[in-house]
Design a protein around this motif. Structure first.
Motif, short mmCIF file in Angstrom:
data_model
loop_
_atom_site.label_atom_id
_atom_site.label_comp_id
_atom_site.label_asym_id
_atom_site.label_seq_id
_atom_site.Cartn_x
_atom_site.Cartn_y
_atom_site.Cartn_z
N GLN A 126 -70.62 -80.51 57.27
CA GLN A 126 -70.18 -81.61 58.71
C GLN A 126 -71.30 -82.48 58.93
OE1 GLN A 126 -68.73 -79.22 61.58
NE2 GLN A 126 -67.25 -78.28 59.60
N ARG A 127 -72.84 -82.63 58.66
CA ARG A 127 -73.32 -83.42 59.31
C ARG A 127 -74.03 -84.55 58.12
NH1 ARG A 127 -75.84 -81.65 64.09
NH2 ARG A 127 -77.67 -82.58 63.68
N PRO A 128 -73.95 -85.03 58.31
CA PRO A 128 -74.60 -86.73 57.94
C PRO A 128 -75.51 -86.15 56.82
CG PRO A 128 -75.14 -87.20 60.54
CD PRO A 128 -74.34 -85.65 59.96
N PRO A 129 -76.17 -86.76 55.75
CA PRO A 129 -76.68 -86.29 54.48
C PRO A 129 -78.48 -86.28 55.10
CG PRO A 129 -75.59 -88.02 53.45
CD PRO A 129 -75.24 -88.10 55.01
N ALA A 130 -79.09 -85.35 54.74
CA ALA A 130 -80.55 -84.69 55.19
C ALA A 130 -80.68 -83.65 54.07
CB ALA A 130 -79.96 -84.03 56.81
N PHE A 131 -82.44 -83.71 54.30
CA PHE A 131 -82.93 -82.76 53.47
C PHE A 131 -82.93 -81.72 53.97
CE2 PHE A 131 -85.98 -85.77 52.75
CZ PHE A 131 -86.33 -86.00 51.37
N VAL A 132 -81.50 -80.41 53.49
CA VAL A 132 -81.35 -79.05 53.95
C VAL A 132 -82.46 -78.03 53.06
CG1 VAL A 132 -79.95 -77.42 54.00
CG2 VAL A 132 -79.28 -79.48 53.47
N LEU A 133 -83.35 -77.77 53.55
CA LEU A 133 -84.67 -76.44 53.27
C LEU A 133 -83.87 -75.22 53.31
CD1 LEU A 133 -87.78 -77.85 55.09
CD2 LEU A 133 -86.20 -78.44 53.45
N ALA A 134 -83.71 -74.62 52.28
CA ALA A 134 -83.05 -73.95 51.85
C ALA A 134 -84.30 -72.47 51.80
CB ALA A 134 -82.04 -73.13 50.52
N HIS A 135 -84.19 -71.90 52.82
CA HIS A 135 -85.19 -71.22 53.55
C HIS A 135 -84.66 -69.71 52.52
CE1 HIS A 135 -88.48 -73.58 55.94
NE2 HIS A 135 -87.09 -73.30 56.07
N ASN A 136 -85.65 -69.50 51.77
CA ASN A 136 -85.37 -67.50 50.67
C ASN A 136 -83.28 -67.65 50.38
OD1 ASN A 136 -87.73 -67.32 50.85
ND2 ASN A 136 -87.25 -65.35 52.09
N ALA A 137 -83.28 -69.03 50.26
CA ALA A 137 -82.09 -68.81 49.35
C ALA A 137 -81.60 -69.99 48.40
CB ALA A 137 -80.69 -69.86 50.45
N PRO A 138 -81.97 -69.53 47.13
CA PRO A 138 -81.33 -70.08 45.82
C PRO A 138 -79.71 -70.55 45.78
CG PRO A 138 -82.68 -67.97 45.11
CD PRO A 138 -82.21 -68.09 47.12
N VAL A 139 -79.55 -69.35 46.50
CA VAL A 139 -77.91 -69.91 46.33
C VAL A 139 -77.33 -71.02 46.61
CG1 VAL A 139 -76.64 -68.73 48.64
CG2 VAL A 139 -75.57 -68.62 46.70
N LEU A 140 -77.86 -71.76 47.46
CA LEU A 140 -78.11 -73.01 48.30
C LEU A 140 -77.79 -74.79 47.79
CD1 LEU A 140 -79.08 -72.33 52.06
CD2 LEU A 140 -76.47 -72.00 51.00
N PRO A 141 -78.84 -74.66 46.73
CA PRO A 141 -78.29 -75.87 45.69
C PRO A 141 -76.77 -75.90 45.36
CG PRO A 141 -81.23 -75.05 45.83
CD PRO A 141 -80.12 -74.01 46.61
N SER A 142 -76.97 -74.78 44.18
CA SER A 142 -75.25 -75.16 43.90
C SER A 142 -74.49 -75.29 44.79
CB SER A 142 -75.36 -73.36 42.74
OG SER A 142 -75.02 -72.87 43.64
N MET A 143 -74.42 -74.27 45.68
CA MET A 143 -73.17 -74.66 46.74
C MET A 143 -73.26 -75.43 47.43
SD MET A 143 -73.07 -70.72 48.99
CE MET A 143 -71.42 -71.32 49.32
N LEU A 144 -74.54 -76.75 47.60
CA LEU A 144 -74.28 -78.37 48.25
C LEU A 144 -74.36 -78.84 47.37
CD1 LEU A 144 -76.76 -77.34 51.06
CD2 LEU A 144 -74.68 -77.59 51.52
N ARG A 145 -73.86 -78.41 45.72
CA ARG A 145 -73.95 -79.73 44.96
C ARG A 145 -73.04 -81.21 45.25
NH1 ARG A 145 -73.13 -76.52 41.56
NH2 ARG A 145 -75.00 -76.32 40.27
#
Length: 386
Positions: free
Chosen positions: A103-122
Motif C-alpha cells: 500500500q506504500r509508494p515505491p521504496a527500498f524495503v530492508l528485509a531484516h532477517n527475512a529471506p522470504v520477502l524478496p519473492s513475496m514482494l516481486r
C-alpha cells in the motif's frame, strides 16, 4: 534516493524498553538518516501488539500480525523446502506485513532477517534488500536460495564473517550482490563517566568485570563466572546484566539457575542484575572496569561490544564470528569457551592500570569512528549504487 522501509520480524519490539538487536540497528540507522544533510525518510513496519513506547526515529506503519508460527509450522515448511515447494507457513506469517508494504509508494524495503520477502514482494515496485544479521541460509538449498532471493536488489550482511558464510551458500549470480555494512554504535547515549579516573590512578574499588546480554549458553556468561573463579578471592567482582528474555521478573530458565549455582560454588563475587532497558544500561556500563563478551557462538556483530567501547571500557571478547572486527586492536581477544585465557586477560587488566587506561581510550576512539552516522553513510552508499 527514495524512502526506506524497514521490515522487522512480526512481533519484534521496536522499543527502548527491550534493547532487542534488530530494532536497535533500525533505530540507529533511521536516527542517523534524520541527521543527514540530504535527509532520507525511514519507516518501520510494526505489529500493533508490540511493546510501547516505540522509538521515534522512524515512521511506524502498523498492521495486525498473523498467528504465531508453531513448531509444527516450521517443521512442515522445512519439509516443503526439501521437496522444492514454497515455505507457505512463513509466507502466511508475513502476509499482513507484505500487504502493508504494497500500500506504500515505491521504496527500498530492508528485509531484516527475512529471506522470504524478496519473492513475496516481486513485481510490487519496491526494491527489496535482504538485511542479514545472522546466518539465514543454513536450511536453504542453492535452488531455493535462487528462487527466494533472485529478485533481491542486494544482500547486506553486518560483518565480513557473516558475509563469507552467506556467500558460500549462494551461487555466484547472487553472491556478487552481497555488501557488508557494519553496525554502528550510539556514542551520545553510551559514553565514559564525566569523573573517569586519570590514567594510572589506583582503582577506588574492586575491579568490576561486566557481562551484558541475554543470559543464554551461546552468550557464554558461565565462561566469565568460571574465569573469575580462577582469580584470587576478592580481586574481581563479576556483574551479570540480563535475563533470558526482556522481563526482569520472568521465572529463571534452567540455564540461569545453573549459572547461579555455579556462582555460589565459586569463591568469586558474582552479582546478578536482571534485564534492564536501554535507558538504564549506560549508567550500569559506566560503573564497570571492563566489559566481557564471552560468546561461544559465531556472533555476527556484537552490538554490546560496541556499546561497551563507546562507554570507554576495555573489552575482552571471544575470537569468534564478527567480534574481532568490532573490537579491533582496541580490545583483547581470547579463544571462545576458554576460562583460563579469559582469566589471564582479566589478570592483565587488573595488574596494569596504564594498559587499562590505554585500551579504554582506544575503545572510545574506535566507537566514535564507527558510530551510526558512519554506518548509515555506508548503507546509503550501497543503496545509491543499486
Amino acid at each position: 534516493m527514495i524512502d526506506v522501509i524497514h521490515a522487522i520480524t512480526p512481533g519484534d519490539h521496536f522499543s527502548p524498553r527491550t534493547g532487542s538487536a534488530i530494532p536497535t540497528v533500525v533505530d540507529g540507522l533511521a536516527g542517523a538518516a534524520r541527521r543527514d544533510v540530504d535527509r532520507v525518510n525511514h519507516a518501520v513496519l510494526l505489529d500493533r501488539s508490540t511493546m510501547r513506547p516505540w522509538y521515534r526515529s522512524a515512521e511506524p506503519i502498523e498492521y495486525e500480525r498473523a498467528a504465531w508460527l508453531t513448531r509444527r509450522d516450521r517443521a512442515m515448511d522445512l519439509a516443503r523446502a526439501r521437496l522444492g515447494l514454497r515455505r507457505s507457513a512463513v509466507e502466511r506469517f508475513y502476509a499482513p506485513l507484505v500487504d502493508a508494504v504494497r500500500q506504500r509508494p515505491p521504496a527500498f524495503v530492508l528485509a531484516h532477517n527475512a529471506p522470504v520477502l524478496p519473492s513475496m514482494l516481486r513485481d510490487s515496485g519496491h526494491r527489496v534488500v535482504l538485511y542479514a544479521h545472522n546466518d539465514l541460509l543454513r536450511t536453504y538449498s542453492r535452488s531455493e536460495a535462487v528462487r527466494v532471493l533472485g529478485s533481491a536488489a542486494a544482500i547486506v550482511c553486518v560483518g565480513d564473517a557473516l558475509a563469507a558464510r552467506t556467500r558460500a551458500a549462494l551461487p555466484p549470480s547472487l553472491a556478487e550482490r552481497i555488501h557488508v555494512v557494519r553496525n554502528g554504535v550510539e556514542t551520545e547515549r553510551f559514553h565514559p563517566p564525566a569523573d573517569a579516573p586519570r590514567p594510572g590512578a589506583r582503582p577506588r574499588r574492586r575491579f568490576c568485570a561486566m557481562f551484558v546480554g541475554r543470559v543464554i549458553p551461546e552468550k557464554g556468561p558461565d565462561v566469565l563466572v568460571r574465569a573469575a573463579a580462577l582469580l584470587p578471592p576478592g580481586e574481581v567482582e563479576v556483574v551479570i546484566v540480563g535475563s533470558r528474555g526482556f522481563a526482569r521478573d520472568a521465572p529463571l530458565s534452567r540455564y540461569e539457575e545453573e549459572l547461579r549455582r555455579l556462582a555460589r560454588a565459586s569463591a568469586a563475587e558474582v552479582r546478578f542484575e536482571p534485564f534492564v532497558d536501554r535507558d538504564a544500561l549506560p549508567n550500569l556500563l559506566r560503573a564497570a572496569d571492563a566489559l566481557v563478551v564471552p560468546s561461544t557462538w559465531e556472533e555476527p556483530s556484537g552490538l554490546t561490544a560496541g556499546e561497551g567501547m563507546a562507554s570507554g571500557l576495555p573489552v575482552v571478547a571471544s575470537r569468534i564470528g564478527g567480534l574481532p572486527d568490532v573490537v579491533g586492536d582496541a580490545g583483547i581477544l581470547v579463544p571462545p569457551n576458554d576460562p583460563d585465557a579469559l582469566a589471564e586477560a582479566l589478570r592483565a587488566l587488573i595488574d596494569d592500570p596504564l594498559e587499562r587506561a590505554r585500551r579504554a581510550e582506544a575503545s572510545r576512539a574506535r566507537a566514535l569512528a564507527r558510530d551510526w552516522n558512519w554506518a548509515w553513510a555506508n548503507l546509503r552508499g550501497v543503496l545509491e549504487r543499486l
